[in-house]
Design a protein around this motif. Structure first.
Motif, PDB file in Angstrom:
ATOM      1  N   LYS A 266      69.356  62.577  70.007  1.00  0.00           N
ATOM      2  CA  LYS A 266      69.021  63.846  70.903  1.00  0.00           C
ATOM      3  C   LYS A 266      67.728  64.492  70.292  1.00  0.00           C
ATOM      4  O   LYS A 266      66.595  64.854  70.552  1.00  0.00           O
ATOM      5  CB  LYS A 266      69.692  64.061  71.556  1.00  0.00           C
ATOM      6  CG  LYS A 266      70.165  63.520  73.173  1.00  0.00           C
ATOM      7  CD  LYS A 266      71.020  64.204  73.278  1.00  0.00           C
ATOM      8  CE  LYS A 266      71.784  63.113  75.112  1.00  0.00           C
ATOM      9  NZ  LYS A 266      72.696  63.790  75.481  1.00  0.00           N
ATOM     10  N   SER A 267      68.452  64.849  69.003  1.00  0.00           N
ATOM     11  CA  SER A 267      67.965  65.721  68.186  1.00  0.00           C
ATOM     12  C   SER A 267      66.544  65.298  67.348  1.00  0.00           C
ATOM     13  O   SER A 267      64.747  65.858  67.344  1.00  0.00           O
ATOM     14  CB  SER A 267      68.867  66.604  67.062  1.00  0.00           C
ATOM     15  OG  SER A 267      69.114  65.001  66.203  1.00  0.00           O
ATOM     16  N   SER A 268      66.434  63.929  67.204  1.00  0.00           N
ATOM     17  CA  SER A 268      65.590  63.880  66.613  1.00  0.00           C
ATOM     18  C   SER A 268      64.084  63.263  67.895  1.00  0.00           C
ATOM     19  O   SER A 268      62.949  62.943  67.420  1.00  0.00           O
ATOM     20  CB  SER A 268      65.313  61.969  65.852  1.00  0.00           C
ATOM     21  OG  SER A 268      65.918  61.342  66.549  1.00  0.00           O
ATOM     22  N   ALA A 269      64.628  62.703  68.486  1.00  0.00           N
ATOM     23  CA  ALA A 269      63.187  62.629  70.044  1.00  0.00           C
ATOM     24  C   ALA A 269      63.023  63.779  70.580  1.00  0.00           C
ATOM     25  O   ALA A 269      61.259  63.877  70.835  1.00  0.00           O
ATOM     26  CB  ALA A 269      64.205  62.185  71.165  1.00  0.00           C
ATOM     27  N   LYS A 270      63.423  65.459  69.962  1.00  0.00           N
ATOM     28  CA  LYS A 270      62.780  66.007  70.788  1.00  0.00           C
ATOM     29  C   LYS A 270      61.976  66.674  70.124  1.00  0.00           C
ATOM     30  O   LYS A 270      61.126  67.866  69.917  1.00  0.00           O
ATOM     31  CB  LYS A 270      64.077  67.393  70.895  1.00  0.00           C
ATOM     32  CG  LYS A 270      65.021  67.265  71.773  1.00  0.00           C
ATOM     33  CD  LYS A 270      66.151  68.576  71.767  1.00  0.00           C
ATOM     34  CE  LYS A 270      66.906  68.093  73.664  1.00  0.00           C
ATOM     35  NZ  LYS A 270      67.850  69.792  72.870  1.00  0.00           N
ATOM     36  N   ASN A 271      62.188  66.426  68.421  1.00  0.00           N
ATOM     37  CA  ASN A 271      60.701  66.633  66.644  1.00  0.00           C
ATOM     38  C   ASN A 271      59.950  66.024  67.234  1.00  0.00           C
ATOM     39  O   ASN A 271      59.380  65.142  66.970  1.00  0.00           O
ATOM     40  CB  ASN A 271      62.130  66.886  65.464  1.00  0.00           C
ATOM     41  CG  ASN A 271      62.870  67.806  66.024  1.00  0.00           C
ATOM     42  OD1 ASN A 271      62.563  68.772  66.344  1.00  0.00           O
ATOM     43  ND2 ASN A 271      63.989  67.536  65.012  1.00  0.00           N
TER      44      ASN A 271
END
Length: 72
Positions: free
Chosen positions: A67-72
């Protein structure tokens, strides 16, 4: 060379320890009463519980990382 010699020395020391006789009266009494199996079962339940918790935690962390890599 010193590390190898030290490792071999430690291995030989542990072999001497294992060569001693193991007469633990408490373990013999628990084994004869059949209670040792209860102790082993409890230890296994705790171990499997910890392993399940770690795998579930790892799965949650992977989801958060995605989720955090998809947001960045």
């Amino acid at each position: 060379m010193k590390k190898i010699a030290f490792t071999l020395l430690m291995l030989l020391t542990t072999l001497n320890i294992f060569a001693q006789e193991n007469n633990v009266e408490m373990a013999d009494a628990m084994r004869s009463d059949g209670k040792i199996y209860v102790v082993v079962a409890v230890i296994l339940i705790i171990l499997f519980g910890l392993l399940f918790y770690l795998f579930a935690l790892d799965r949650r962390l992977k989801m958060l990382e995605k989720k955090s890599s998809a947001k960045n």
